[in-house]
Design a protein around this motif. Structure first.
Motif, PDB file in Angstrom:
ATOM      1  N   GLU A  15      56.223  10.421  11.924  1.00  0.00           N
ATOM      2  CA  GLU A  15      57.386  10.942  12.633  1.00  0.00           C
ATOM      3  C   GLU A  15      57.706  10.067  13.843  1.00  0.00           C
ATOM      4  OE1 GLU A  15      57.220  14.414  15.128  1.00  0.00           O
ATOM      5  OE2 GLU A  15      55.031  14.308  15.291  1.00  0.00           O
ATOM      6  N   LYS A  16      58.973  10.053  14.240  1.00  0.00           N
ATOM      7  CA  LYS A  16      59.397   9.324  15.434  1.00  0.00           C
ATOM      8  C   LYS A  16      59.457  10.292  16.606  1.00  0.00           C
ATOM      9  CE  LYS A  16      63.030   6.290  17.248  1.00  0.00           C
ATOM     10  NZ  LYS A  16      63.353   7.019  18.495  1.00  0.00           N
ATOM     11  N   LEU A  17      58.769   9.948  17.680  1.00  0.00           N
ATOM     12  CA  LEU A  17      58.816  10.731  18.902  1.00  0.00           C
ATOM     13  C   LEU A  17      59.913  10.161  19.792  1.00  0.00           C
ATOM     14  CD1 LEU A  17      54.991  11.062  19.675  1.00  0.00           C
ATOM     15  CD2 LEU A  17      56.473  12.718  18.525  1.00  0.00           C
ATOM     16  N   ASN A  18      60.911  10.946  20.080  1.00  0.00           N
ATOM     17  CA  ASN A  18      62.029  10.474  20.898  1.00  0.00           C
ATOM     18  C   ASN A  18      61.744  10.696  22.370  1.00  0.00           C
ATOM     19  OD1 ASN A  18      63.926   9.597  18.851  1.00  0.00           O
ATOM     20  ND2 ASN A  18      64.062  11.748  18.268  1.00  0.00           N
ATOM     21  N   GLY A  19      61.740   9.640  23.115  1.00  0.00           N
ATOM     22  CA  GLY A  19      61.484   9.740  24.540  1.00  0.00           C
ATOM     23  C   GLY A  19      61.507   8.373  25.190  1.00  0.00           C
ATOM     24  N   LEU A  20      60.995   8.313  26.398  1.00  0.00           N
ATOM     25  CA  LEU A  20      60.948   7.067  27.154  1.00  0.00           C
ATOM     26  C   LEU A  20      59.604   6.389  26.936  1.00  0.00           C
ATOM     27  CD1 LEU A  20      62.167   8.496  30.607  1.00  0.00           C
ATOM     28  CD2 LEU A  20      63.528   8.000  28.574  1.00  0.00           C
ATOM     29  N   ILE A  21      59.629   5.075  26.818  1.00  0.00           N
ATOM     30  CA  ILE A  21      58.386   4.308  26.772  1.00  0.00           C
ATOM     31  C   ILE A  21      58.406   3.334  27.941  1.00  0.00           C
ATOM     32  CG2 ILE A  21      56.977   2.654  25.505  1.00  0.00           C
ATOM     33  CD1 ILE A  21      57.827   3.932  22.942  1.00  0.00           C
ATOM     34  N   PRO A  22      57.512   3.514  28.910  1.00  0.00           N
ATOM     35  CA  PRO A  22      57.489   2.618  30.076  1.00  0.00           C
ATOM     36  C   PRO A  22      56.814   1.303  29.736  1.00  0.00           C
ATOM     37  CG  PRO A  22      55.801   4.313  30.285  1.00  0.00           C
ATOM     38  CD  PRO A  22      56.540   4.595  29.004  1.00  0.00           C
ATOM     39  N   ARG A  23      57.608   0.321  29.423  1.00  0.00           N
ATOM     40  CA  ARG A  23      57.053  -0.986  29.079  1.00  0.00           C
ATOM     41  C   ARG A  23      56.819  -1.776  30.365  1.00  0.00           C
ATOM     42  NH1 ARG A  23      57.207  -0.920  23.602  1.00  0.00           N
ATOM     43  NH2 ARG A  23      58.851   0.309  22.621  1.00  0.00           N
ATOM     44  N   LYS A  24      57.268  -3.002  30.438  1.00  0.00           N
ATOM     45  CA  LYS A  24      57.024  -3.782  31.651  1.00  0.00           C
ATOM     46  C   LYS A  24      57.609  -3.074  32.869  1.00  0.00           C
ATOM     47  CE  LYS A  24      57.692  -8.342  33.705  1.00  0.00           C
ATOM     48  NZ  LYS A  24      58.210  -9.722  33.495  1.00  0.00           N
ATOM     49  N   ASN A  25      58.770  -2.469  32.669  1.00  0.00           N
ATOM     50  CA  ASN A  25      59.416  -1.697  33.716  1.00  0.00           C
ATOM     51  C   ASN A  25      59.877  -0.372  33.142  1.00  0.00           C
ATOM     52  OD1 ASN A  25      59.468  -3.804  35.892  1.00  0.00           O
ATOM     53  ND2 ASN A  25      60.718  -4.892  34.382  1.00  0.00           N
ATOM     54  N   LEU A  26      60.214   0.562  34.009  1.00  0.00           N
ATOM     55  CA  LEU A  26      60.804   1.803  33.530  1.00  0.00           C
ATOM     56  C   LEU A  26      62.145   1.496  32.880  1.00  0.00           C
ATOM     57  CD1 LEU A  26      60.053   4.163  36.563  1.00  0.00           C
ATOM     58  CD2 LEU A  26      58.925   4.162  34.329  1.00  0.00           C
ATOM     59  N   ASP A  62      47.551 -11.322  42.063  1.00  0.00           N
ATOM     60  CA  ASP A  62      48.089 -12.671  42.216  1.00  0.00           C
ATOM     61  C   ASP A  62      49.296 -12.903  41.309  1.00  0.00           C
ATOM     62  OD1 ASP A  62      47.232 -13.694  39.582  1.00  0.00           O
ATOM     63  OD2 ASP A  62      45.200 -13.499  40.384  1.00  0.00           O
ATOM     64  N   THR A  63      49.965 -13.995  41.540  1.00  0.00           N
ATOM     65  CA  THR A  63      51.214 -14.295  40.841  1.00  0.00           C
ATOM     66  C   THR A  63      51.030 -14.388  39.339  1.00  0.00           C
ATOM     67  OG1 THR A  63      52.032 -15.496  42.774  1.00  0.00           O
ATOM     68  CG2 THR A  63      53.121 -15.940  40.674  1.00  0.00           C
ATOM     69  N   LEU A  64      49.925 -14.987  38.895  1.00  0.00           N
ATOM     70  CA  LEU A  64      49.699 -15.128  37.460  1.00  0.00           C
ATOM     71  C   LEU A  64      49.505 -13.767  36.807  1.00  0.00           C
ATOM     72  CD1 LEU A  64      49.467 -16.953  35.071  1.00  0.00           C
ATOM     73  CD2 LEU A  64      47.059 -17.334  35.611  1.00  0.00           C
ATOM     74  N   ALA A  65      48.741 -12.903  37.462  1.00  0.00           N
ATOM     75  CA  ALA A  65      48.551 -11.550  36.928  1.00  0.00           C
ATOM     76  C   ALA A  65      49.891 -10.840  36.801  1.00  0.00           C
ATOM     77  CB  ALA A  65      47.606 -10.750  37.816  1.00  0.00           C
ATOM     78  N   LYS A  66      50.710 -10.963  37.846  1.00  0.00           N
ATOM     79  CA  LYS A  66      52.019 -10.307  37.824  1.00  0.00           C
ATOM     80  C   LYS A  66      52.890 -10.830  36.691  1.00  0.00           C
ATOM     81  CE  LYS A  66      52.102  -9.306  42.788  1.00  0.00           C
ATOM     82  NZ  LYS A  66      52.734  -9.620  44.095  1.00  0.00           N
ATOM     83  N   SER A  67      52.726 -12.095  36.344  1.00  0.00           N
ATOM     84  CA  SER A  67      53.537 -12.671  35.276  1.00  0.00           C
ATOM     85  C   SER A  67      53.154 -12.114  33.910  1.00  0.00           C
ATOM     86  CB  SER A  67      53.396 -14.194  35.258  1.00  0.00           C
ATOM     87  OG  SER A  67      52.117 -14.592  34.775  1.00  0.00           O
ATOM     88  N   THR A  68      51.968 -11.523  33.801  1.00  0.00           N
ATOM     89  CA  THR A  68      51.509 -10.974  32.529  1.00  0.00           C
ATOM     90  C   THR A  68      51.678  -9.456  32.459  1.00  0.00           C
ATOM     91  OG1 THR A  68      49.229 -10.652  33.306  1.00  0.00           O
ATOM     92  CG2 THR A  68      49.779 -12.812  32.383  1.00  0.00           C
ATOM     93  N   ARG A  69      52.187  -8.862  33.498  1.00  0.00           N
ATOM     94  CA  ARG A  69      52.302  -7.404  33.544  1.00  0.00           C
ATOM     95  C   ARG A  69      53.175  -6.900  32.399  1.00  0.00           C
ATOM     96  NH1 ARG A  69      56.047  -4.221  35.474  1.00  0.00           N
ATOM     97  NH2 ARG A  69      57.089  -5.877  36.653  1.00  0.00           N
ATOM     98  N   ARG A  70      52.708  -5.857  31.714  1.00  0.00           N
ATOM     99  CA  ARG A  70      53.458  -5.283  30.606  1.00  0.00           C
ATOM    100  C   ARG A  70      53.620  -3.774  30.731  1.00  0.00           C
ATOM    101  NH1 ARG A  70      50.221  -6.390  25.201  1.00  0.00           N
ATOM    102  NH2 ARG A  70      51.819  -4.960  24.414  1.00  0.00           N
ATOM    103  N   GLN A  71      53.282  -3.223  31.897  1.00  0.00           N
ATOM    104  CA  GLN A  71      53.492  -1.807  32.163  1.00  0.00           C
ATOM    105  C   GLN A  71      53.756  -1.635  33.661  1.00  0.00           C
ATOM    106  OE1 GLN A  71      49.939   0.391  31.125  1.00  0.00           O
ATOM    107  NE2 GLN A  71      48.590  -1.086  32.083  1.00  0.00           N
TER     108      GLN A  71
END
Length: 368
Positions: free
Chosen positions: A129-140, A277-286
């Motif tokens: 089944e598909k759950l309809n809602g929001l998925i917080p990926r890299k950003n809301l 650090d900047t590199l960590a921030k570049s990999t952020r996915r949530q």
């Protein structure tokens, strides 16, 4: 409550799939007859879109229309093309595990059908089944902003849903057959070490220092429970009207009977906070960088206080989570390196592997 900016019926904030990637199209000629024969009320030709978030299994949305209106949507998950590690991308296991979990853990989607016949799509797959809602990926999602206190509540609710999974009485629920259980810690260290070594390419470190440290610092005691092992915000479905409410938990490929603290360590490997650090921030996915989100230390403290677990040094679990993520990333890069996929998102993952192993060393030295 969240501040939902104006958009037509809030359609922009609901998570949607996009165009199917080249080379990852579904063979509808064979798929449609299977769907009609095995899943009630799935008739006709669906519109197929694909979710971009996953770097492992391929996930599609099948939308059926009736009289020019969407009448039903379901999700199809299948293994990727190319050589895979033994036991990975096991759609049958993922399907059966979720079907067994559904009665005791409300956040699991309903399973609809499973196909072992690889002649249909070229790989095993299942439909849910598909759950309809929001998925917080890299950003809301666009149109959603949360105040810091609301963001904190979302964070706590997410952690509580993980704790709730860890507290399920899997024996009473008849789920003891899911995995071996005892000895999990050693199996994970040896297993991920072997996977990393097998997937190693010329442009990444050997990882031996971290592997040896993990082997020599395994805790003497482990607690066995149901674990998700990929628990992140972008695997959560949130209520459209109240994004602090968790509607569902997705992507159960790696779920098993394991150690809850190692499960938490897995989640922390993805937890990029505002002062990283900047590199960590570049990999952020949530969106763990938002004001109100707990820091990694606060996550650990909250979890331990809520569960009552006593841990002298959490470094083992942090290093394990980081190394496991390095092994997963390297397996993905291995497929790209050997031209088993041409997804451009995988081209520079080898550099991220270097970074994760450096983070492991920092955590070992207590500087993370």
């Amino acid at each position: 409550m969240p501040d939902l900016k104006s958009s037509p019926a809030n359609q922009q904030v609901i998570d949607t799939a996009g165009e199917v990637r080249k080379g990852e199209e579904l063979n509808l000629t064979k798929l449609i007859p299977w769907l009609e024969s095995n899943i009630p009320n799935l008739k006709g030709q669906p519109k197929v879109t694909q979710y971009s978030g996953g770097a492992s299994n391929w996930t599609y949305c099948l939308s059926y229309t009736h009289q020019n209106a969407t009448s039903r949507e379901v999700i199809l998950r299948r293994a990727p093309a190319g050589t895979k590690a033994k036991g990975a991308h096991d759609m049958g296991r993922e399907y059966r595990l979720q079907a067994a979990l559904k009665p005791v853990y409300c956040y699991v989607p309903e399973m609809l059908g499973h196909c072992e016949d690889e002649s249909v799509l070229g790989a095993e797959f299942y439909v849910m089944e598909k759950l309809n809602g929001l998925i917080p990926r890299k950003n809301l999602p666009k149109g959603v902003t949360l105040k810091p206190d609301t963001t904190k509540q979302l964070c706590l609710n997410a952690l509580d849903s993980l704790i709730e999974l860890h507290q399920v009485d899997y024996q009473a629920a008849g789920l003891s057959h899911l995995a071996k259980g005892n000895g999990y810690t050693q199996r994970q260290i040896e297993g991920w070490s072997a996977r990393y070594t097998k997937a190693k390419t010329w442009n990444v470190p050997s990882g031996k220092y971290v592997m040896n440290w993990l082997r020599n610092n395994m805790p003497s005691h482990e607690h066995i429970c149901l674990t998700h092992n990929d628990f992140r915000f972008d695997n959560l479905v949130l209520d459209e009207k109240d994004p602090t409410k968790i509607l569902g938990v997705l992507d159960w490929e790696l779920a098993t009977l394991g150690d809850p603290l190692m499960d938490l360590g897995n989640s922390l490997a993805y937890w990029v906070q505002a002062d990283d650090d900047t590199l960590a921030k570049s990999t952020r996915r949530q969106p763990t960088h938002l004001p109100g989100m707990l820091s990694r230390k606060e996550v650990i403290d909250y979890y331990l206080k809520k569960t009552g677990f006593k841990v002298e040094n959490f470094a083992f679990y942090e290093v394990y989570g980081l190394f496991r993520l390095a092994a997963i990333a390297q397996q993905i890069y291995y497929r790209y390196h050997h031209k088993q996929t041409d997804n451009p998102a995988f081209k520079n993952i080898w550099f991220f592997v270097h970074y994760l192993l450096w983070q492991c060393r920092k955590a070992i030295k207590g500087k993370r």
